[in-house]
Design an enzyme around this catalytic site. Structure first.
Site, PDB file in Angstrom:
ATOM      1  N   ASN A  13      33.598  31.025  41.106  1.00  0.00           N
ATOM      2  CA  ASN A  13      35.021  31.341  41.290  1.00  0.00           C
ATOM      3  C   ASN A  13      35.738  30.812  40.056  1.00  0.00           C
ATOM      4  OD1 ASN A  13      37.664  31.621  42.026  1.00  0.00           O
ATOM      5  ND2 ASN A  13      37.462  30.603  44.008  1.00  0.00           N
ATOM      6  N   ARG A  97      33.699  35.832  42.495  1.00  0.00           N
ATOM      7  CA  ARG A  97      34.939  36.188  43.174  1.00  0.00           C
ATOM      8  C   ARG A  97      35.832  36.900  42.157  1.00  0.00           C
ATOM      9  NH1 ARG A  97      40.198  32.693  44.328  1.00  0.00           N
ATOM     10  NH2 ARG A  97      41.238  34.178  45.691  1.00  0.00           N
TER      11      ARG A  97
END
Ligand code: ADP
Length: 406
Positions: A13, A97
Site C-alpha cells: 500500500n 492497493r
C-alpha cells in the site's frame, strides 16, 4: 491452484511518502511479516518491521530513505533477514492497493504496460493517490519483473452501482467529458466486511442486504444488496458523504463559491480546508474519537457538538440506505471508530427501533477483535461489529487471480 508458483503474497500500500506492507501465506491466510516505511524522501525516514512468523522482536530503523525504490529495497532486506526474501520462489505475486480504477477496472487486474497507462490516465481524478500507487507498482516491477503484480482497486466494488446512484444531476455531456460521477472508495473493505457479515449471520452473501459503515479516519457507508454494492457515500473523490476525521463530507456545493467569492479563498485553500481541516478536527480540534470521548466526559461542549454532528450524519445515511435497500438484514460497523467506539454505535442506532435497529448495551460494550453481533436476539436487523482486513482481501483477490492465470 498451482503448486509450483509459491503460496506467499506480498501486499503493498504505497502512499505519497509511505509504504505499508504485509506478507501473507495463502495456504492458511496467516501473516508472516508486516511493516511500514514512513517519511520517505526526508532525512528522518523510519522503517518499522514486525516479523510475525518467527515471533521475533519488532525492528525499527531511522535514517534517510530517498525514494520508494530505496524503501522497497530496505523492506526486502528486512524480509531476507527473516528468511522471507522477495527473491524466494515461494512468493506467488505482489498485490497493490490502487485507490482509483475509474469505470474501467471492475476487477483485480494483472499489471502490464496498458494497465499502468490506464491508472496514469486516472490521475486527474485521484491526484494524490494514484501517482503514489503507481510508484509502488513500478518499483516492485523493477525489483521482480518476472513476478505477477496485481492491482486491486478501491473503487472496483462500487462499479455495480446503478446509474441512478452513480450519476450526479448535472449535464451528462459535461460529466462524461470530465469523467465526473460517483466512484466510491474503501471498496476492498466494503467487499470484505459485507461478505464477512453474511458469514457471521450464517447466510450466503447473495441472500443478505447489508449497510456497511466503514468509520476510520476516512469514513464511508455503503448499501450492499446480495453481495453487490448499490450505493455508497463517497463520490468523485473521498470528500463526499459522512463526517470524517478531517474531511467535511457532504455540504452545499455553494459553500465553495461563497468561500471563493466572499471569503476570498483560493481553490487550493478551500481544498485544504475541506479535506484536511474540517470534519471532527475542524469542529473541535481533535480527529481521534478516543480523545473526543475523553473531552466529552470532561464536559467539553465543542467535542460534544462535533460528536453529535458526526452521529447525525451517520444516522441520516443509515436511514437513506435502509430506504435504498428496502429490507435490511444487518448494519455492520467497521474500521477504527466502528470497531472500537461503542458510544458511536449506540448513538447511531438510538431511536431507530421502528426500523428494527437496536444495540444490546452489554454486548455493545464488549471489546473484541472478532466479528460479533451487538443487537438483542429479538432484533429484526442485526447490528454487527466486523473488523475489516483490507490486506487479507487484497492478498486473497491477488492469489485467486494469479491461480486463475496459471
Ligand atoms: P485509517 O482510516 O487511517 O485507516 P483506522 O481505520 O485505523 O484509520 O481508524 C483510525 C481512527 O479510529 C482514529 O483516528 C480514532 O478516531 C479511531 N479509533 C481507534 N481506536 C479507537 C478506540 N479504541 N476508541 C475509539 N476510537 C478509536
Amino acid at each position: 491452484m498451482t503448486g509450483t508458483r509459491g503460496t506467499r503474497v506480498l501486499v503493498l500500500n504505497s502512499g505519497s511518502s509511505s509504504l505499508k506492507y504485509q506478507l501473507l501465506d495463502m495456504r492458511d491466510s496467516s501473516r508472516l511479516a508486516a511493516g511500514l516505511v514512513e517519511r520517505i524522501g526526508e532525512q528522518t525516514s523510519r522503517l518499522k518491521h514486525t516479523p510475525l512468523a518467527s515471533g521475533g522482536d519488532v525492528r525499527e530503523a531511522e535514517g534517510p530513505i530517498a525514494d520508494h525504490d530505496a524503501a522497497l529495497k530496505a523492506v526486502a532486506q528486512e524480509l531476507s533477514r527473516d528468511g522471507l526474501g522477495l527473491d524466494s520462489p515461494d512468493l506467488a505475486a505482489i498485490g497493490h492497493r490502487v485507490v482509483h480504477g475509474g469505470m474501467f477496472f471492475t476487477e483485480p487486474t494483472v499489471v502490464d504496460d496498458a494497465v499502468i497507462a490506464e491508472i496514469e490516465r486516472l490521475i486527474p481524478v485521484a491526484p494524490l493517490h494514484n501517482p503514489a500507487n503507481l510508484t509502488g507498482i513500478r518499483t516492485a516491477r523493477a525489483l521482480r519483473p518476472d513476478l505477477p503484480q496485481v492491482a486491486v482497486f478501491d473503487t472496483a466494488f462500487h462499479t455495480t452501482m446503478p446509474e441512478s446512484a452513480a450519476r450526479y444531476a448535472i449535464d451528462p455531456r459535461i460529466a462524461d467529458r470530465h469523467r465526473i460521477r460517483r466512484y466510491g472508495f474503501h471498496g476492498t473493505s466494503h467487499a470484505y466486511v459485507s461478505r464477512a457479515t453474511a458469514e457471521l449471520l450464517g447466510r450466503a452473501p447473495e441472500d443478505v442486504n447489508v449497510i456497511v459503515l466503514h468509520l476510520g479516519n476516512g469514513a464511508s457507508a455503503s448499501a450492499v444488496r446480495g453481495g453487490r454494492c448499490v450505493d455508497t457515500s463517497m463520490g468523485l473523490t473521498p470528500l463526499e458523504g459522512l463526517v470524517m476525521g478531517t474531511r467535511s463530507g457532504d455540504l452545499d456545493p455553494a459553500v465553495i463559491f461563497h468561500l471563493a467569492r466572499v471569503g476570498g479563498m483560493s481553490m487550493d485553500e478551500i481544498d485544504t480546508l475541506l479535506n484536511k481541516r474540517s470534519g471532527l478536527f475542524g469542529l473541535c480540534g481533535d480527529n481521534d474519537m478516543r480523545e473526543i470521548r475523553r473531552r466529552i466526559d470532561g464536559g467539553d461542549e465543542a467535542a460534544s457538538l462535533a460528536f453529535d454532528i458526526y452521529v447525525h450524519r451517520l444516522k441520516k445515511y443509515i436511514g437513506a440506505y435502509y430506504a435504498v435497500l428496502g429490507t435490511v438484514d444487518a448494519v455492520a460497523f467497521t474500521a477504527g471508530v466502528g470497531e472500537n467506539a461503542a458510544p458511536v454505535r449506540e448513538a447511531a442506532v438510538a431511536g431507530l427501533e421502528g426500523l428494527g435497529l437496536a444495540v444490546d448495551p452489554e454486548r455493545n460494550a464488549v471489546r473484541s477483535d472478532r466479528p460479533r453481533i451487538v443487537s438483542p436476539d429479538a432484533a429484526r436487523v442485526a447490528v454487527a461489529v466486523v473488523p475489516t482486513d483490507e490486506e487479507l482481501e487484497i492478498a486473497t483477490q491477488t492469489y485467486a487471480l494469479v491461480g486463475k492465470n496459471t
